[in-house]
Design an enzyme around this catalytic site. Sequence first.
Site: not given
Length: 514
Positions: A142-143, A198, A252, A318, A364-365
Amino acid sequence: MYSNKRLVATCGVIFCCNIALLAVFIKYNIGEKCHITINEEQEVTTILPDDFLSIGIDASEIQRYDKVDFSKSKFQELAAALAPARLRLGGTMSDRLIFSKDDIPSLSCNKCPSTTETEGVCNAVQELCRHKFLPFFILNGKKWTQINEFCKATNIKLLFPLNVLIRNNQEWNDRNAVELLEYSKNKNYDIDWQLGNEPNSFLHVFNISISPQTLAHDFKKLRKLLNHHGYKKSLLVGPDTTRPQDHKPNCLNYMVEFLGNVSHHVNIRSWHQYYLNSRTAKLEDFWNPVTFDLLKEQIETMQNHTKKYHKIPMWLTETSTSYGGGAPGLSNSYAGSPLWIDKLGLSAKYNITTVIRQSFIGGNYSMIDNELEPLPDWWVSVLYKRLVGNKVLQLSCKCSPFQRVYAHCANKKYTNDTTAITIYAVNLQMEKAKFLLNGTAFHGDNLNIDEYIISAPSNNRRTKTVLLNGWPLYYDASYPELQPYHMKYGNHISMPPYSIGFWVVKNTSITICK
């Protein structure tokens, strides 16, 4: 006699105050003139897609079913204002996410009603619990449907990272992914895909290590699944490593090893980028040119180490000002806006073809708050979308490090003038910045310019309300009117202290924007 002395003293004080005010006026309004040179002959090496500026929402925001209501009309309006775009549902919690088309109540490590319908879900739960990748959460059908319908309604394409930590020993267990793919294809959802978030940091975050060679094997497996389940045309994006750092070469090394084993199976090479630590970041860090230059160094480092794979486009999947959820009162205020607009400029210049902002909502961003009110970076992004076109132009700028300037062809939806260009810049100083427009692109001093200046009331850089050409911006319509200040008969532009500027310059000599 006493009164005369008093009068003289008073006049002296007034005179000194006027001198002081004059000095302040001169300091903040005269400013050193910068020279921006843009020539008629342009070689365009970067053409950006329309969804270059894109958005992310952390998977933790959908962990609780009702936290984000994707069906709410205002939420959709705010997202549609940034379309076309991509929406990535990522973050650490994406590797704790399990899909179930049905809602299974009271599900836990010790309780999973194993039936024919739930067997795959219970198997995924057991794998995460066995490795103690907790807490896990269930994303139900549903979501998932609500999220995809939101994307359809707003002209946004979903980018979804599958959970790579559902594993049988050293190999990715794809059973839950197959359930999600089949459910999505049955409903004709248009999705691009990732696997893991990540992975070079898994040892630190999850106390598990997945080598780049193993992850490459898992990606090949996913590519076959996508081809088999109706997603042959979908992009496969990875590996989403962290930003390169001098003292941490593993990022890297991981990227290079991964690409060396899977370059023929991925469509995009991707990584994450932040400037600052949210726990220690200060206001002045957000306005320090040294902070701004970090991105240039990181992009050059990543591109140089992966130049063997330069034909695979590079994305920032991101990114924001500071990692760890954002610095409260800074990352979600005007304090972070210059870093954001500069990131768009630098990324475009260096041919990063998609930049996914963390986050649209949450943390908070965010670009909008939990009451669905736009924050400064939303307004800046809307202006960018409306004014800035796909072709990146070359310019030279003789300025201080506190003024950073970029130029593109203008957005064709903004003006019918095929010679129009958009210049955008940030002024990091508490003084006025003046620019002289030079170069063969401009016809003397008879220019037609639409000016948009974003600034803070009383130069309060922590503000969450910004000014456009001196007037406060408030959201009261699905497509807010953002009116420019029209300038004619000049070749000078200027910026007040601590401001962001956009200028659409018409009637230039540039022909490549056609």
